[in-house]
Design a protein around this motif. Structure first.
Motif, PDB file in Angstrom:
ATOM      1  N   THR B 197      38.327  56.994  42.237  1.00 28.96           N
ATOM      2  CA  THR B 197      38.134  55.570  42.543  1.00 28.96           C
ATOM      3  C   THR B 197      39.440  54.801  42.324  1.00 28.96           C
ATOM      4  O   THR B 197      39.821  53.923  43.103  1.00 28.96           O
ATOM      5  N   ARG B 198      40.137  55.173  41.254  1.00 29.39           N
ATOM      6  CA  ARG B 198      41.409  54.507  40.957  1.00 29.39           C
ATOM      7  C   ARG B 198      42.443  54.773  42.053  1.00 29.39           C
ATOM      8  O   ARG B 198      43.248  53.905  42.408  1.00 29.39           O
ATOM      9  N   ARG B 201      41.423  52.323  44.749  1.00 33.02           N
ATOM     10  CA  ARG B 201      41.608  50.904  44.414  1.00 33.02           C
ATOM     11  C   ARG B 201      43.073  50.563  44.132  1.00 33.02           C
ATOM     12  O   ARG B 201      43.587  49.560  44.607  1.00 33.02           O
ATOM     13  N   GLU B 202      43.759  51.448  43.323  1.00 36.18           N
ATOM     14  CA  GLU B 202      45.114  51.100  42.902  1.00 36.18           C
ATOM     15  C   GLU B 202      46.188  51.590  43.869  1.00 36.18           C
ATOM     16  O   GLU B 202      47.221  50.953  44.053  1.00 36.18           O
ATOM     17  N   ARG B 219      29.929  55.675  43.753  1.00 42.65           N
ATOM     18  CA  ARG B 219      31.314  55.241  43.552  1.00 42.65           C
ATOM     19  C   ARG B 219      31.978  54.847  44.877  1.00 42.65           C
ATOM     20  O   ARG B 219      32.959  54.111  44.893  1.00 42.65           O
ATOM     21  N   ASP B 221      32.597  53.323  48.765  1.00 45.59           N
ATOM     22  CA  ASP B 221      32.297  52.041  49.387  1.00 45.59           C
ATOM     23  C   ASP B 221      31.020  52.142  50.202  1.00 45.59           C
ATOM     24  O   ASP B 221      30.251  51.186  50.308  1.00 45.59           O
TER      25      ASP B 221
END
Lengths: 383, 244
Positions: B197-198, B201-202, B219, B221
């Motif tokens: 996920t990171r 996102r990151e 987790r 989208d």
């Protein structure tokens, strides 16, 4: 090479299997070298024989004598440049195991006919002046630690009763041909004639004939044998090369034995290493699939498999050849001259290494092609 | 935005049109995927769910260029991969795809560092540059201190982290994850999903993930459901989780 760590890491994956596979290569290459050395030793006489020399022996057998009177008759044949004669002495130094060939020589013509066996002039002159003198080959001198001036006793039982003949080492000969015979021991015909019983006098073992040109070989050989035809001492004359090859044949078909055993060894090795590589590839088919999935192409996968098999072959091959380089001289010494000089030549080493490379590539090729053609999705599905 | 109706724009990072895959087994045609459409934009995190045999892994293999479809096209970042030769497809995978598998699939005789370095061996990077990239990737997954450990010296979760580092080290266009937590306990699975996920996102990574686990799917989208080879309407992961 950036793939080195991957190749070596895979090599050492199963250490015992690696050691055994390398060991099988080493043993095979050692055996190959040894067989090639033995074959070379037997064939060397034929390989380095003078093209312009003939050998004349008694038609019945080489152990039957020929009359000394043939020398002048042979010398009169057109195309003959020089003639010398030898007798086999067959003595031993100190004990039976110290065997080496001793020849009675014709001092007048020996150097002219056997020109590749070189004796320094001053040593030769000393030999001619010394009735009990002897010239010894460098290898035999080294074997027994003889040097010029030594007095050497040789026991002989071939001519009458057992007796010890004393000789003075007056010179040491060397061969100017690589691998030439440096084991002989020569002494003078006059000394021999003086000491042998009456029944042996006036007989020689064989003649060596030097020709004006190799082109005369056939005609001169025929002329000699015709000259001796229908006599009590018929002759058989052939080129020195044919004579040496015939001598080797008395021991059996060495060439056939070497080629057969060598072929069986390498074929077996091919099966062993091929099987090992096939198992090795099958065990990590999933890993190879991953490599392909992340972008390594088919050729890279084939390269990895071949590199492994080739590395095993090279290490095993070099190990085997290295062992042979250590063992052959030791074996040559242990044989005490029973065989001609054992020489592990560069040609044998190159042929051995070349064979190892070929077997290495061949054994890795099938599993490598299999890995190359493997479909990634099929391989990953096996997990 | 993720679409399955085939009406996505040509700006989509991944475009799948009328994709079909048929296997022939025992004289019978098995239609694993049929007329499948999909549009995925850069930075999307998509989960595929469905029963065994529904074609999830087949879809992932087709998207990753590991398999070729029976019909239809897959276009990634403008490259239509379905008609590429095997050689070109291999090079394309090296440049665009990062794979994360259920069983980690690390090379056991290589260290974590060497495993992560593998994709970089196909690039023209120098040794020093490769080292820098590998150290960065291992730092991202939290294994900077374990780079000299062999897979057998790591836990399952750590092995999967190394596999993730290997997947991201060459900065691929998108990541394909096939049951990335399927062999892990809940705690490790949570850690791995946190990490993935990171990455989305990151680091703005695009991730397409196959999973059986609705908790894991949450987790993402969006979760797409595959049934009998057909991608059905996308539904909110929460509702799917609630169904199970």
């Amino acid at each position: 090479m950036k793939f080195r760590s991957l190749i070596f890491a895979n090599l050492f994956r199963k250490k015992l299997r690696l050691v055994l596979t390398i060991g099988s290569f080493a043993v095979a290459l050692f055996l190959f070298s040894f067989l090639a050395v033995v074959r070379g030793a037997f064939n060397r006489g034929a390989d380095i024989a003078g093209a312009d020399r003939l050998v004349t022996i008694n038609r019945v057998s080489i152990i039957q004598p020929l009359p000394l009177s043939y020398r002048d008759k042979i010398l009169r044949i057109p195309g003959v440049k020089a003639v010398t004669h030898n007798n086999w002495f067959g003595g031993v130094y100190q004990e039976e195991k110290n065997f080496f060939p001793q020849f009675v020589i014709d001092t007048e013509n020996q150097r002219q006919v056997m020109s590749e066996l070189q004796v320094p002039d001053d040593q030769w002159q000393a030999f001619l002046k010394d009735r009990e003198g002897a010239i010894v080959g460098a290898r035999t001198a080294q074997r027994f630690g003889w040097k010029i001036g030594d007095r050497v006793p040789i026991k002989n039982v071939s001519y009458g009763t057992a007796a010890t003949w004393e000789f003075n080492i007056d010179g040491i000969y060397h061969s100017d041909r690589p691998g030439g015979d440096e084991t002989q021991f020569w002494f003078q015909w006059d000394y021999f004639e003086e000491r042998v019983p009456q029944s042996f006098k006036g007989n020689v073992g064989w003649y060596v004939v030097k020709l004006d040109s190799p082109d005369y070989a056939v005609s001169v050989a025929k002329a000699i044998d015709d000259m001796a035809g229908n006599s009590s001492f018929e002759t058989k004359t052939e080129t020195e090369s044919q004579f040496a090859a015939g001598w080797v044949k008395q021991f059996g078909n060495i060439q056939f034995l070497v080629v057969t055993i060598g072929s069986v060894v390498f074929f077996t090795l091919l099966l062993v290493t091929g099987n090992t590589m096939a198992i090795s590839v099958r065990e990590r088919i999933n890993e190879l699939a991953i490599l392909k999935a992340i972008g390594f192409n088919d050729r890279a996968v084939l390269f990895f498999v071949l590199s492994e098999s080739l590395t095993i072959a090279l290490i095993g091959g070099l190990l085997g050849l290295g062992l042979a380089m250590l063992a052959v001289p030791a074996l040559g010494n242990a044989l005490n001259g029973l065989l001609p000089a054992l020489v592990l030549s560069k040609a044998i080493l190159v042929a051995g290494l070349g064979s190892a490379v070929i077997v290495g590539v061949a054994s890795g090729l099938l599993p490598g092609i299999g890995a190359m053609r493997m479909r990634v999705v099929n391989a990953l599905r096996r997990v | 935005m993720v679409r399955v109706d085939g009406n996505g724009t040509s700006q989509s990072l991944i475009q799948v049109r009328n994709l079909g895959k048929t296997y022939r087994r025992g004289g019978e045609d098995i239609h694993v995927l049929q007329e499948l459409n999909l549009d995925v934009d850069k930075g999307d995190f998509v989960a595929f769910m469905g029963p065994s045999g529904s074609g999830k892994t087949t879809l992932l293999n087709l998207l990753g260029g590991l398999d070729v479809p029976t019909r239809g096209t897959v276009t990634v970042a403008g490259d239509e991969i379905t008609h590429m030769s095997a050689g070109k497809l291999t090079a394309w995978r090296a440049r665009h795809v990062g794979f994360i598998f259920q069983m980690y699939n690390l090379i056991p005789v290589l260290t974590a560092f060497q495993n992560v370095e593998l994709p970089l061996l196909l690039t023209s990077l120098s040794k020093a540059e490769r080292r820098k990239h590998v150290e960065t990737a291992l730092a991202v997954v939290g294994l900077g201190e374990r780079m000299n450990h062999y897979p057998r010296q790591l836990s399952g979760g750590q092995e999967q982290r190394v596999a993730i580092a290997r997947a991201i080290v060459a900065d691929p266009t998108f990541l394909l994850c096939d049951e990335p937590t399927g062999d892990l306990d809940r705690k490790s699975a949570d850690e791995i999903m946190e990490l993935i996920t990171r990455l989305v996102r990151e680091y703005g990574k695009t991730v397409l993930m196959v999973t059986h686990d609705p908790v894991v799917a949450r987790r993402a989208d969006i979760t797409l459901h595959l049934e009998k080879g057909v991608l059905v309407e996308a539904r909110e992961p929460h509702s799917i989780a609630a169904e199970v």
